[in-house]
Scaffold this motif. Structure first.
Motif, mmCIF file in Angstrom:
data_model
loop_
_atom_site.group_PDB
_atom_site.id
_atom_site.type_symbol
_atom_site.label_atom_id
_atom_site.label_comp_id
_atom_site.label_asym_id
_atom_site.label_seq_id
_atom_site.Cartn_x
_atom_site.Cartn_y
_atom_site.Cartn_z
ATOM 1 N N ALA A 266 -1.138 6.678 1.088
ATOM 2 C CA ALA A 266 -0.837 7.696 0.367
ATOM 3 C C ALA A 266 -0.367 9.094 1.579
ATOM 4 C CB ALA A 266 -1.801 8.699 -0.211
ATOM 5 N N ASP A 267 -1.355 9.144 2.447
ATOM 6 C CA ASP A 267 -1.423 9.470 3.928
ATOM 7 C C ASP A 267 -0.122 9.552 4.772
ATOM 8 O OD1 ASP A 267 -3.953 10.765 4.021
ATOM 9 O OD2 ASP A 267 -4.836 8.833 4.619
ATOM 10 N N VAL A 268 0.326 8.395 4.792
ATOM 11 C CA VAL A 268 2.526 7.535 5.518
ATOM 12 C C VAL A 268 3.170 8.370 4.419
ATOM 13 C CG1 VAL A 268 3.563 5.861 5.797
ATOM 14 C CG2 VAL A 268 0.801 5.919 6.359
ATOM 15 N N TYR A 269 3.064 8.203 3.250
ATOM 16 C CA TYR A 269 3.851 8.709 2.307
ATOM 17 C C TYR A 269 4.129 10.393 2.566
ATOM 18 C CZ TYR A 269 7.001 9.915 -1.799
ATOM 19 O OH TYR A 269 7.985 10.242 -2.697
ATOM 20 N N ARG A 270 3.230 11.549 2.490
ATOM 21 C CA ARG A 270 3.060 12.468 2.492
ATOM 22 C C ARG A 270 3.675 12.755 4.664
ATOM 23 N NH1 ARG A 270 -2.105 12.183 -0.199
ATOM 24 N NH2 ARG A 270 -3.599 12.046 1.239
ATOM 25 N N ALA A 271 3.631 12.173 4.995
ATOM 26 C CA ALA A 271 3.488 12.244 6.660
ATOM 27 C C ALA A 271 5.039 12.507 6.474
ATOM 28 C CB ALA A 271 2.861 11.240 7.536
ATOM 29 N N VAL B 211 0.901 -1.148 -0.320
ATOM 30 C CA VAL B 211 -0.357 -0.217 -0.341
ATOM 31 C C VAL B 211 0.810 0.910 0.166
ATOM 32 C CG1 VAL B 211 -1.515 1.458 1.065
ATOM 33 C CG2 VAL B 211 -2.004 -0.895 1.091
ATOM 34 N N VAL B 212 1.931 1.369 0.666
ATOM 35 C CA VAL B 212 2.413 2.976 1.549
ATOM 36 C C VAL B 212 3.088 2.529 -0.509
ATOM 37 C CG1 VAL B 212 4.475 3.880 2.659
ATOM 38 C CG2 VAL B 212 2.593 2.145 3.271
ATOM 39 N N ILE B 213 4.420 1.789 -0.716
ATOM 40 C CA ILE B 213 4.748 1.543 -1.555
ATOM 41 C C ILE B 213 4.076 1.655 -3.401
ATOM 42 C CG2 ILE B 213 6.089 0.597 -4.060
ATOM 43 C CD1 ILE B 213 7.304 -1.872 -1.600
ATOM 44 N N SER B 214 2.518 1.714 -3.709
ATOM 45 C CA SER B 214 2.681 2.041 -3.900
ATOM 46 C C SER B 214 1.674 3.194 -5.127
ATOM 47 C CB SER B 214 0.977 1.446 -4.631
ATOM 48 O OG SER B 214 1.096 -0.515 -4.492
ATOM 49 N N SER B 215 1.700 3.871 -3.422
ATOM 50 C CA SER B 215 1.319 5.492 -3.167
ATOM 51 C C SER B 215 2.427 6.780 -3.839
ATOM 52 C CB SER B 215 1.662 5.573 -1.572
ATOM 53 O OG SER B 215 2.447 5.826 -1.241
ATOM 54 N N MET B 216 3.549 5.920 -3.986
ATOM 55 C CA MET B 216 4.520 6.697 -4.562
ATOM 56 C C MET B 216 4.549 7.262 -5.979
ATOM 57 S SD MET B 216 7.953 4.709 -2.638
ATOM 58 C CE MET B 216 9.077 6.098 -3.409
ATOM 59 N N ILE B 217 3.769 6.129 -6.251
ATOM 60 C CA ILE B 217 2.748 5.956 -8.127
ATOM 61 C C ILE B 217 1.186 6.879 -8.482
ATOM 62 C CG2 ILE B 217 4.642 4.572 -9.297
ATOM 63 C CD1 ILE B 217 3.002 2.678 -9.223
ATOM 64 N N GLY B 218 1.196 7.380 -7.472
ATOM 65 C CA GLY B 218 -0.244 7.868 -7.135
ATOM 66 C C GLY B 218 -1.806 7.325 -7.109
#
Length: 278
Positions: free
Chosen positions: A237-242, A224-231
């Motif tokens: 996405a919340d973890v990545y932005r944090a 989930v977190v890794i996929s947020s890096m590509i949209g």
């Protein structure tokens, strides 16, 4: 060794990628449409009713599949997610995970059955599964973005590649572990290959297969977190932005929400395995 020319493996891979993009664009567009439609459908279903009603539905399902402890955890955990304000993002994440898991099962179970029927095919697919499981997950994001652009679809594709091997392996293993005496008895009574598969091998292999499906679900959620890096949106996405903004509190809240979903999916799928074993 310095005199030996470098093998142009990277150039070969990029050439193959360009060839696939040029010759299979309609197929790639069709795959993008199908995956995007499934994610959107599940997302709308999960958000169709008020959050409290969906929490009660999931709690009832947890009670039916597991025990009161699983239901109590589902109720408390989902109420916590809603209270923290991550309900919509959690449902986006759940839609992505369910889509990746569903497609992994659709691909993995038939492939595992074919491997169980053919040792030659098993010998070809096993090294591919080793590659899929040991290759760094970030590497999958590069061709996924090239073929499907940014968004949720390449995230689902990367999750499928990363998560499908356990289903293939354990489906193959479960069928091969069916006692040979029972298979010989089925042959003696004149069973066709399909009758032997659906009435003997698959029912006996089901607990092992469900263990593989459980691992597939967990691996899909781990992407989930890794996929947020590509949209891909959702809790990842919340973890990545944090992380990028150094906001520990938001990262912890989103991380706790992912943990709740992970434990809930794990416990519910494990109880399905236990019921099948009984």
């Amino acid at each position: 060794m310095n005199n030996i020319p470098k093998l142009p493996l990277g150039n070969w891979i990029e050439s193959l990628e360009s060839w696939l993009e040029n010759h299979f664009t309609p197929l790639l567009d069709f795959i993008r449409l199908i995956i995007g439609s499934i994610v959107d459908f599940l997302h709308h279903v999960l958000l169709f009713s008020p959050s409290i009603l969906m929490i009660l539905i999931i709690t009832a399902l947890a009670w039916f599949l597991g025990k009161w402890k699983v239901a109590a955890f589902a109720l408390i955990g989902l109420l916590l997610i809603d209270n923290l304000g991550y309900w919509e993002h959690a449902m986006e994440t759940l839609a992505i995970v369910l889509t990746a898991s569903l497609l992994s099962i659709i691909i993995g179970v038939p492939t595992g059955i074919l491997c169980a029927r053919s040792s030659f095919l098993q010998g070809i697919i096993t090294p591919l599964l080793d590659l899929m499981q040991t290759m760094p997950a970030f590497v999958y994001l590069l061709p996924a973005v090239s073929f499907f652009s940014l968004g949720v679809v390449p995230g689902v594709i990367a999750s499928i590649i990363f998560a499908v091997p356990p289903t293939i392996r354990l489906t193959n293993l479960g069928i091969r572990q069916v006692p040979s005496e029972l298979v010989e008895a089925a042959d003696a009574f004149g069973s066709t290959p399909n009758q032997k598969l659906f009435k003997l091998q698959l029912p006996m292999a089901l607990p092992t297969m469900m263990a593989g499906i459980n691992q597939t679900i967990m691996l899909s959620l781990s992407m989930v977190v890794i996929s947020s890096m590509i949209g891909a949106q959702g809790l990842g996405a919340d973890v990545y932005r944090a992380v990028t903004q150094t906001k520990t509190g938001i990262g912890f809240e989103a991380g706790i929400s992912i943990v709740v979903l992970a434990i809930l999916l794990d416990r519910m799928s494990n109880h399905i395995v236990k019921k099948n074993k009984r």
